[in-house]
Design a protein around this motif. Structure first.
Motif, short mmCIF file in Angstrom:
data_model
loop_
_atom_site.label_atom_id
_atom_site.label_comp_id
_atom_site.label_asym_id
_atom_site.label_seq_id
_atom_site.Cartn_x
_atom_site.Cartn_y
_atom_site.Cartn_z
N ILE B 8 -10.31 8.92 8.42
CA ILE B 8 -9.97 7.64 9.05
C ILE B 8 -9.77 6.57 7.98
CG2 ILE B 8 -10.86 5.78 10.52
CD1 ILE B 8 -12.23 8.02 12.19
N GLY B 9 -10.70 6.54 7.00
CA GLY B 9 -10.61 5.54 5.93
C GLY B 9 -9.31 5.67 5.15
N ILE B 10 -8.97 6.91 4.78
CA ILE B 10 -7.75 7.12 4.01
C ILE B 10 -6.52 6.74 4.84
CG2 ILE B 10 -6.30 8.89 2.92
CD1 ILE B 10 -8.96 10.34 2.21
N GLY B 11 -6.53 7.14 6.12
CA GLY B 11 -5.41 6.83 7.01
C GLY B 11 -5.20 5.33 7.14
N LEU B 12 -6.30 4.60 7.36
CA LEU B 12 -6.21 3.14 7.50
C LEU B 12 -5.69 2.51 6.22
CD1 LEU B 12 -9.44 2.20 9.50
CD2 LEU B 12 -7.04 2.12 10.28
N TRP B 13 -6.18 3.02 5.10
CA TRP B 13 -5.77 2.48 3.81
C TRP B 13 -4.26 2.63 3.63
CZ3 TRP B 13 -3.39 3.48 -0.78
CH2 TRP B 13 -3.73 2.69 -1.88
N LEU B 14 -3.76 3.87 3.88
CA LEU B 14 -2.33 4.13 3.70
C LEU B 14 -1.50 3.27 4.65
CD1 LEU B 14 -2.37 8.02 3.30
CD2 LEU B 14 -1.93 6.34 1.51
N LEU B 15 -1.95 3.21 5.92
CA LEU B 15 -1.23 2.41 6.91
C LEU B 15 -1.20 0.94 6.51
CD1 LEU B 15 -2.25 3.67 10.47
CD2 LEU B 15 0.05 3.53 9.46
N GLY B 16 -2.36 0.44 6.08
CA GLY B 16 -2.46 -0.96 5.69
C GLY B 16 -1.48 -1.31 4.59
N VAL B 17 -1.43 -0.45 3.55
CA VAL B 17 -0.51 -0.72 2.44
C VAL B 17 0.94 -0.59 2.91
CG1 VAL B 17 0.23 0.05 0.16
CG2 VAL B 17 -2.21 0.02 0.73
N ALA B 18 1.21 0.46 3.72
CA ALA B 18 2.58 0.70 4.17
C ALA B 18 3.08 -0.41 5.09
CB ALA B 18 2.67 2.05 4.87
N ALA B 19 2.15 -1.08 5.79
CA ALA B 19 2.54 -2.09 6.77
C ALA B 19 2.78 -3.45 6.13
CB ALA B 19 1.46 -2.20 7.85
N ALA B 20 2.54 -3.58 4.83
CA ALA B 20 2.66 -4.89 4.18
C ALA B 20 4.01 -5.59 4.44
CB ALA B 20 2.41 -4.75 2.68
N PRO B 21 5.15 -4.85 4.43
CA PRO B 21 6.44 -5.54 4.65
C PRO B 21 6.52 -6.22 6.01
CG PRO B 21 6.81 -3.39 3.68
CD PRO B 21 5.35 -3.44 4.05
N LEU B 22 5.72 -5.80 6.99
CA LEU B 22 5.74 -6.43 8.32
C LEU B 22 5.40 -7.91 8.22
CD1 LEU B 22 3.98 -3.72 10.55
CD2 LEU B 22 6.42 -4.17 10.28
N SER B 23 4.63 -8.28 7.20
CA SER B 23 4.26 -9.67 7.04
C SER B 23 5.47 -10.54 6.72
CB SER B 23 3.23 -9.82 5.92
OG SER B 23 3.86 -9.54 4.69
N ILE B 29 3.72 -8.29 -0.11
CA ILE B 29 4.27 -6.99 -0.53
C ILE B 29 3.92 -6.71 -1.99
CG2 ILE B 29 6.41 -5.66 -0.85
CD1 ILE B 29 7.60 -7.25 1.45
N LYS B 30 3.97 -7.76 -2.80
CA LYS B 30 3.64 -7.59 -4.22
C LYS B 30 2.18 -7.17 -4.40
CE LYS B 30 2.95 -10.23 -8.25
NZ LYS B 30 2.75 -11.60 -8.69
N ILE B 31 1.28 -7.84 -3.66
CA ILE B 31 -0.14 -7.47 -3.75
C ILE B 31 -0.33 -6.02 -3.29
CG2 ILE B 31 -2.49 -7.98 -2.93
CD1 ILE B 31 -1.14 -10.08 -4.76
N ALA B 32 0.32 -5.65 -2.21
CA ALA B 32 0.20 -4.28 -1.70
C ALA B 32 0.70 -3.28 -2.73
CB ALA B 32 0.96 -4.14 -0.39
N THR B 33 1.77 -3.64 -3.46
CA THR B 33 2.29 -2.75 -4.50
C THR B 33 1.26 -2.60 -5.62
OG1 THR B 33 4.47 -3.64 -3.99
CG2 THR B 33 4.30 -2.27 -5.94
N PHE B 34 0.61 -3.71 -5.96
CA PHE B 34 -0.45 -3.62 -6.98
C PHE B 34 -1.62 -2.77 -6.49
CE2 PHE B 34 1.29 -7.17 -9.56
CZ PHE B 34 1.16 -6.54 -10.79
N VAL B 35 -1.97 -2.93 -5.20
CA VAL B 35 -3.05 -2.11 -4.63
C VAL B 35 -2.70 -0.63 -4.77
CG1 VAL B 35 -4.17 -1.43 -2.46
CG2 VAL B 35 -3.97 -3.85 -3.05
N ALA B 36 -1.43 -0.29 -4.45
CA ALA B 36 -1.01 1.11 -4.55
C ALA B 36 -1.00 1.58 -6.00
CB ALA B 36 0.36 1.29 -3.92
#
Lengths: 255, 308
Positions: B8-23, B29-36
């Motif tokens: 669940i943790g890994i799934g949420l993490w991936l979804l959270g990063v992948a969903a950044a463009p929705l903002s 998006i830049k922060i999410a790219t750094f997180v990845a």
């Protein structure tokens, strides 16, 4: 057929110290051999030379006919040369079961961790640690750690098992249990070299006893004959006592 | 940690990063790219530092090598994604060769040896100006398509590297290699005695810790379109990545992702306001980790569950 283990002129020098000097030794399949000698005689060094921890300065070690003088310890383990340590060496943060799995997975015949788990459980039951399987190895008592070492070695499917003081620090009833276990391992066809201080263990198990003194093999023969050998008595007790022992064995042994 | 919580943790993490463009916000998006990006580096470090227990400070050496290899390939006309793959390959080969040398060292000596790798490669990048542009740095061909497209493209590129590193981590953890590395971490001599080929396994862990760093470094170079020796081989980066893993939980699958995202977000929200104390705060985090969180955040969760 070649001997299971054959050492020819094996020597090991650490700086200026000759720890092992020109040892010649043949071990046949199925033997139980006792290796004794005073502290510092080079027993553990000899085990290290056989299992690839140290490399001999001179001489050759052959196992099942192959020259293994330059082998690494993990290669020795995979060939079927297993050992226990005088100072036990568990993986402290793993469970007891995982410790034994390591032996089964890397030196035994287990292809996957799942197979190793089943195999390891059987070895734990055999040494009487089944109930402790899922506890961390770090909390075991010393006698249990010794049994863990034994289970780990058995999981390695050894052809030759070198037991380095596996009974040290155990009480009388624990030793009786250990003797039973070693006999049953030998009955499975595993050749055993016992490195031991406890004469009770050596005399009751060994078919042949080797005595190492100052790095050299000074006696090799049936247990009784070796124990009465004046050179062996001298190595343990000094020349003066050995002379008295030779004249008046009973009086000397009372003194 | 129970495996379904982990999933669940890994799934949420991936979804959270992948969903950044929705903002719709390029900063997010830049922060999410750094997180990845840091997630990929943390997963990489976890192989050698977490599973094998070798305190490696070579992360920046791999990232820098990957970024230069990728940039040079790309500038030579190799398609971008292929040049990332080549960069990963070059880094893997270098990690194998260097690992064979530095993995003979243990403990503090290994740590120092691995830092030396960063410095040596950085010096080579500075000196060999004919190839690398030296201290002036190297411009990388900019991807056409406009800033919005580029931002999204690199977010998903980094995320893809994270997914590859995750898959590798799960495979390693379940197999012989992971078991052997855990044995090495706890008692290397005993591991060798039970038949673990310790040198081979350590080199494999070092290669795994290099290959994804190399790919991420190359993607980073394409993203920022300019690299220089001091950025590419950054000592700060080489210290930060292990701190991230220790923060999350070393030797676990989810820990590196948790720790890297926590630190990147902290950095953006808190430290950005205290620029002059930035490194002092990182130092305080390291000290707090060592004293209070030996198993990382995941270890803390485990303790809470046990006492509950």
């Amino acid at each position: 057929m070649s001997a299971l283990l054959e050492l020819t002129g094996v020597s090991k020098r650490f700086g200026g110290i000759d720890a092992v000097r020109g040892v010649d030794l043949r071990v046949e399949r199925g033997e139980i051999i006792g290796l004794i000698g005073p502290n510092g005689a080079g027993k553990t060094t000899l085990v290290n030379l056989i299992t690839g921890v140290h490399r001999a300065t001179a001489g050759t070690v052959r196992f099942e006919g192959a020259d293994v003088t330059a082998q690494r310890p993990h290669e020795a383990a995979r060939r079927g040369l297993a050992r226990t340590f005088q100072i036990v060496q568990p993986f402290p943060q793993m469970t007891v079961l995982e410790n034994v799995m390591a032996g089964s997975l890397f030196a035994g015949a287990s292809a996957t961790p799942a197979i190793a788990r089943e195999d390891a459980m059987q070895h734990l039951e055999r040494v009487g640690l089944g109930a402790q399987a899922h506890r961390p190895a770090a909390i075991l008592t010393l006698p249990s750690r010794k049994r863990l070492e034994l289970a780990k070695s058995l999981a390695m499917k050894p052809r030759l098992l070198l037991l380095d003081e596996v009974n040290a620090g155990l009480n009388t009833s624990e030793i009786d249990g250990a003797l039973e276990l070693i006999r049953s391992i030998a009955a499975d066809g595993v050749t055993i070299i016992l490195i031991e201080h406890l004469m009770k263990v050596v005399l009751s198990l060994s078919q042949r006893v080797l005595v190492l003194h100052q790095g050299a093999l000074i006696a090799d023969g049936p247990p009784r004959a070796v124990v009465d050998d004046p050179r062996v008595v001298e190595a343990y007790l000094g020349a003066r006592f050995a002379a008295r022992f030779a004249q008046h064995p009973t009086e000397a042994s009372r003194a | 940690m129970a495996s379904h919580w982990r999933r669940i943790g890994i799934g949420l993490w991936l979804l959270g990063v992948a969903a950044a463009p929705l903002s719709g916000d390029n900063y997010v998006i830049k922060i999410a790219t750094f997180v990845a990006f840091y997630g990929a580096l943390a997963l990489s470090w976890n192989f050698i530092g977490g599973y094998a227990g070798y305190p490696s400070f070579a992360t920046a050496a791999f990232v820098g090598l990957g970024s230069y290899a990728g940039a040079l390939c790309q500038n030579a006309g190799v398609p971008m994604v292929l040049s990332w793959g080549l960069a990963a390959g070059v880094t893997a080969i270098a990690a194998a060769a260097l690992g064979f040398v530095v993995l003979r060292l243990r403990g503090h000596y290994f740590a120092i040896g691995s830092i030396a790798l960063v410095e040596i490669l950085s010096l080579i990048a500075s000196w060999w100006s004919g190839l690398t542009g030296g201290g002036e740095g190297l411009n990388v061909t900019i991807l056409p398509g406009g800033p919005v497209f580029i931002a999204r493209f690199f977010l998903y590129a980094m995320l893809a590297i994270v997914v590859l590193a995750l898959v590798a981590t799960v495979l390693v953890e379940r197999g012989r290699l992971g078991f052997g590395l855990r044995c090495i971490a706890q008692n290397e001599d005993a591991a060798e005695m039970v038949g673990v080929p310790t040198t081979l396994y350590k080199v494999l862990a070092f290669v795994l810790s290099g290959v994804f760093c190399g790919a991420a470094g190359a993607a980073y170079a394409s993203w920022v379109a300019y690299i220089a020796p001091t950025d590419a081989f950054s000592i700060l980066l080489t210290v930060k990545v292990p701190v991230m893993v220790l923060l999350g939980g070393p030797g676990t699958v989810f820990g590196p992702l948790l720790g890297s995202s926590a630190l990147v977000l902290l950095e953006e929200t808190v430290w950005a306001r205290f620029l002059e104390f930035h490194q002092a705060i990182l130092g305080a985090v390291i000290v707090a980790l060592i004293f209070f969180l030996p198993g990382g955040l995941l270890g803390l969760a485990g303790r809470v569950r046990k006492s509950a």
